[in-house]
Motif scaffolding. Structure first.
Motif, mmCIF file in Angstrom:
data_model
loop_
_atom_site.group_PDB
_atom_site.id
_atom_site.type_symbol
_atom_site.label_atom_id
_atom_site.label_comp_id
_atom_site.label_asym_id
_atom_site.label_seq_id
_atom_site.Cartn_x
_atom_site.Cartn_y
_atom_site.Cartn_z
ATOM 1 N N PRO A 88 -4.407 6.000 -8.424
ATOM 2 C CA PRO A 88 -5.658 5.586 -7.773
ATOM 3 C C PRO A 88 -5.639 4.131 -7.323
ATOM 4 O O PRO A 88 -6.153 3.806 -6.244
ATOM 5 C CB PRO A 88 -6.706 5.837 -8.858
ATOM 6 N N SER A 89 -5.049 3.257 -8.121
ATOM 7 C CA SER A 89 -4.972 1.846 -7.736
ATOM 8 C C SER A 89 -4.139 1.663 -6.474
ATOM 9 O O SER A 89 -4.533 0.934 -5.554
ATOM 10 C CB SER A 89 -4.365 1.023 -8.881
ATOM 11 N N VAL A 90 -2.997 2.337 -6.411
ATOM 12 C CA VAL A 90 -2.129 2.248 -5.234
ATOM 13 C C VAL A 90 -2.841 2.786 -4.004
ATOM 14 O O VAL A 90 -2.758 2.215 -2.915
ATOM 15 C CB VAL A 90 -0.815 3.023 -5.479
ATOM 16 N N HIS A 91 -3.580 3.879 -4.176
ATOM 17 C CA HIS A 91 -4.265 4.461 -3.016
ATOM 18 C C HIS A 91 -5.483 3.647 -2.607
ATOM 19 O O HIS A 91 -5.868 3.651 -1.434
ATOM 20 C CB HIS A 91 -4.666 5.909 -3.305
ATOM 21 N N ARG A 92 -6.093 2.947 -3.559
ATOM 22 C CA ARG A 92 -7.195 2.053 -3.195
ATOM 23 C C ARG A 92 -6.709 0.993 -2.203
ATOM 24 O O ARG A 92 -7.438 0.624 -1.266
ATOM 25 C CB ARG A 92 -7.778 1.385 -4.442
ATOM 26 N N VAL A 93 -5.508 0.507 -2.423
ATOM 27 C CA VAL A 93 -4.920 -0.478 -1.495
ATOM 28 C C VAL A 93 -4.834 0.116 -0.096
ATOM 29 O O VAL A 93 -5.134 -0.554 0.898
ATOM 30 C CB VAL A 93 -3.532 -0.916 -1.987
ATOM 31 N N HIS A 94 -4.441 1.377 -0.012
ATOM 32 C CA HIS A 94 -4.308 2.032 1.294
ATOM 33 C C HIS A 94 -5.635 2.090 2.042
ATOM 34 O O HIS A 94 -5.659 2.047 3.270
ATOM 35 C CB HIS A 94 -3.746 3.434 1.112
ATOM 36 N N HIS A 95 -6.733 2.196 1.308
ATOM 37 C CA HIS A 95 -8.049 2.312 1.941
ATOM 38 C C HIS A 95 -8.717 0.958 2.174
ATOM 39 O O HIS A 95 -9.859 0.915 2.638
ATOM 40 C CB HIS A 95 -8.965 3.187 1.085
ATOM 41 N N ALA A 96 -8.025 -0.119 1.866
ATOM 42 C CA ALA A 96 -8.625 -1.450 1.992
ATOM 43 C C ALA A 96 -8.550 -1.959 3.426
ATOM 44 O O ALA A 96 -7.604 -1.666 4.158
ATOM 45 C CB ALA A 96 -7.913 -2.437 1.060
ATOM 46 N N LYS A 97 -9.555 -2.742 3.796
ATOM 47 C CA LYS A 97 -9.509 -3.418 5.094
ATOM 48 C C LYS A 97 -9.163 -4.892 4.943
ATOM 49 O O LYS A 97 -9.119 -5.614 5.936
ATOM 50 C CB LYS A 97 -10.836 -3.250 5.842
ATOM 51 N N ASN A 98 -8.939 -5.352 3.698
ATOM 52 C CA ASN A 98 -8.418 -6.706 3.498
ATOM 53 C C ASN A 98 -7.127 -6.844 4.288
ATOM 54 O O ASN A 98 -6.270 -5.946 4.276
ATOM 55 C CB ASN A 98 -8.100 -6.965 2.027
ATOM 56 N N HIS A 99 -6.940 -7.948 4.938
ATOM 57 C CA HIS A 99 -5.787 -8.097 5.820
ATOM 58 C C HIS A 99 -4.454 -7.974 5.088
ATOM 59 O O HIS A 99 -3.491 -7.451 5.650
ATOM 60 C CB HIS A 99 -5.866 -9.437 6.558
ATOM 61 N N ILE A 100 -4.380 -8.426 3.849
ATOM 62 C CA ILE A 100 -3.089 -8.345 3.140
ATOM 63 C C ILE A 100 -2.736 -6.912 2.767
ATOM 64 O O ILE A 100 -1.578 -6.621 2.441
ATOM 65 C CB ILE A 100 -3.059 -9.221 1.871
ATOM 66 N N TYR A 101 -3.701 -6.010 2.821
ATOM 67 C CA TYR A 101 -3.465 -4.628 2.416
ATOM 68 C C TYR A 101 -3.300 -3.667 3.598
ATOM 69 O O TYR A 101 -3.047 -2.479 3.386
ATOM 70 C CB TYR A 101 -4.641 -4.124 1.567
ATOM 71 N N LEU A 102 -3.450 -4.139 4.812
ATOM 72 C CA LEU A 102 -3.470 -3.227 5.962
ATOM 73 C C LEU A 102 -2.170 -2.441 6.103
ATOM 74 O O LEU A 102 -1.073 -2.986 6.014
ATOM 75 C CB LEU A 102 -3.725 -4.027 7.250
ATOM 76 N N ASP A 103 -2.318 -1.142 6.345
ATOM 77 C CA ASP A 103 -1.188 -0.238 6.608
ATOM 78 C C ASP A 103 -0.133 -0.277 5.507
ATOM 79 O O ASP A 103 1.065 -0.444 5.767
ATOM 80 C CB ASP A 103 -0.540 -0.572 7.960
ATOM 81 N N ARG A 104 -0.558 -0.100 4.285
ATOM 82 C CA ARG A 104 0.338 -0.023 3.134
ATOM 83 C C ARG A 104 0.098 1.292 2.387
ATOM 84 O O ARG A 104 -0.961 1.894 2.465
ATOM 85 C CB ARG A 104 0.115 -1.190 2.166
ATOM 86 N N ASN A 105 1.107 1.739 1.661
ATOM 87 C CA ASN A 105 1.010 2.866 0.716
ATOM 88 C C ASN A 105 0.608 4.181 1.392
ATOM 89 O O ASN A 105 -0.502 4.690 1.208
ATOM 90 C CB ASN A 105 0.029 2.527 -0.413
ATOM 91 N N TYR A 106 1.543 4.746 2.139
ATOM 92 C CA TYR A 106 1.280 5.987 2.866
ATOM 93 C C TYR A 106 1.537 7.251 2.044
ATOM 94 O O TYR A 106 1.199 8.344 2.476
ATOM 95 C CB TYR A 106 2.164 6.060 4.117
ATOM 96 N N GLY A 107 2.171 7.118 0.882
ATOM 97 C CA GLY A 107 2.550 8.292 0.110
ATOM 98 C C GLY A 107 1.354 9.085 -0.396
ATOM 99 O O GLY A 107 0.235 8.567 -0.503
ATOM 100 N N GLU A 108 1.599 10.355 -0.736
ATOM 101 C CA GLU A 108 0.544 11.208 -1.291
ATOM 102 C C GLU A 108 0.742 11.405 -2.787
ATOM 103 O O GLU A 108 -0.165 11.157 -3.579
ATOM 104 C CB GLU A 108 0.516 12.564 -0.600
ATOM 105 N N THR A 109 1.944 11.834 -3.201
ATOM 106 C CA THR A 109 2.234 12.011 -4.626
ATOM 107 C C THR A 109 3.150 10.917 -5.149
ATOM 108 O O THR A 109 2.883 10.305 -6.181
ATOM 109 C CB THR A 109 2.890 13.376 -4.898
ATOM 110 N N PHE A 110 4.239 10.646 -4.422
ATOM 111 C CA PHE A 110 5.254 9.706 -4.888
ATOM 112 C C PHE A 110 5.201 8.397 -4.104
ATOM 113 O O PHE A 110 5.045 8.399 -2.882
ATOM 114 C CB PHE A 110 6.648 10.316 -4.764
ATOM 115 N N SER A 111 5.393 7.305 -4.829
ATOM 116 C CA SER A 111 5.425 5.981 -4.184
ATOM 117 C C SER A 111 6.827 5.592 -3.747
ATOM 118 O O SER A 111 7.021 4.545 -3.131
ATOM 119 C CB SER A 111 4.875 4.913 -5.139
#
Length: 304
Positions: free
Chosen positions: A191-214
């Protein structure tokens, strides 16, 4: 493939969807009762989106999706069985495909108009899973529909795909309940990794595309952990989009794409507006996610 087979496969999808919907409503109710969420209407928009997008998905699943999968299986390249290691290989291939399709959903603007709907929520909870485009049926099946041509029986995919979707659902659980699990992040999307994916903070943009595995994000250098000193702000970089409006969520990005294509001076520019990443323009190339991200990291390095 007979009608009963199609009905059974479609029924399995329907049952999994009901489980996902139940989990969404359960968590949403608890969050409302606990006063943990600010916008009750945002959850309503997400669930309405889910119900609307489910109609074409289930109508097409009986004829098109299942039919295509069995059709491809008839022309399979390899003869694969049901041994345990084939299940693992199938899951890994499925998960990598999700990673790749997800990546394209952020890098091709007309695909972003579909996938970006999921990112419009400004609070994180399980109802965000429901927030999908009414055009998802033309996008998400590519995560798995091709696998039978390699020799994986469609029944295998119709077991793997709902399991993966259920896991993906749980990665959207509210941060009020689930924090960080750093040791799990080395292998899994938490959940923490996926929260980053949903962030609009500039440092987090377009990160963490995985679904099950990182592991895919780590291999392709798109992995970003949640920083201790960078509180996540959810949503997309769009000042005019109202996350509580069904019409805004579903159609505003399409409206803006149409406006850009219509006003582009050349045919090549019109095509580029459709295929280039969000943020591109024909005047000076625009500013894309990677530029915002790099600038944000430079500011942090100077500050530190």
């Amino acid at each position: 493939m007979d009608l009963q087979t199609i009905e059974n496969l479609s029924g399995s999808l329907a049952h999994m969807s009901l489980i996902v919907l139940f989990l969404m409503l359960l968590e949403w109710g608890i969050l409302i009762f606990s006063n943990y969420i600010e916008s009750k209407k945002e959850g309503v928009v997400s669930i309405v989106s889910y119900l609307v997008q489910s109609i074409p998905y289930f109508l097409l699943s009986k004829v098109l999706i299942v039919g295509v999968m069995f059709g491809l299986y008839n022309f399979r390249i390899f003869e694969l069985g049901f041994e345990w290691y084939y299940w693992i290989i199938a899951y890994l291939l499925y998960d990598f495909t999700v990673f790749f399709i997800h990546f394209l959903g952020h890098k091709v603007r007309f695909l972003w108009c579909i996938h970006g709907v999921h990112h419009t929520a400004e609070e994180m909870n399980l109802t965000v899973v429901a927030r999908g485009s009414i055009f998802d049926v033309f996008f998400t099946p590519f995560n798995f529909i091709w696998l039978p041509i390699l020799g994986f029986h469609p029944f295998m995919i119709f077991v793997i795909e709902p399991i993966a979707r259920l896991y993906a659902t749980l990665t959207h659980i509210s941060e009020k309940y689930v924090g960080k699990h750093k040791w799990l992040e080395y292998i899994f999307i938490t959940p923490s990794v996926h929260r980053v994916h949903h962030a609009k903070n500039h440092i987090y943009l377009d990160r963490n595309y995985g679904e099950t595995f990182s592991i895919w994000d780590r291999i392709f250098k798109t992995f970003q952990k949640e920083a201790d000193n960078e509180k996540i702000e959810y949503g997309i970089m769009h000042n005019e989009l109202n996350s509580e409006s069904f019409w805004h969520v579903q159609f505003l990005m399409w409206k803006e794409l149409w406006f850009d294509v219509k006003n582009a001076p050349t045919v090549i520019d019109k095509i580029k507006y459709v295929l280039m990443p969000p943020g591109w323009n024909h005047i000076d190339g625009g500013k894309r996610a990677e530029s915002y991200r790099e600038e944000a990291w430079q500011r942090r390095r100077v500050k530190d």
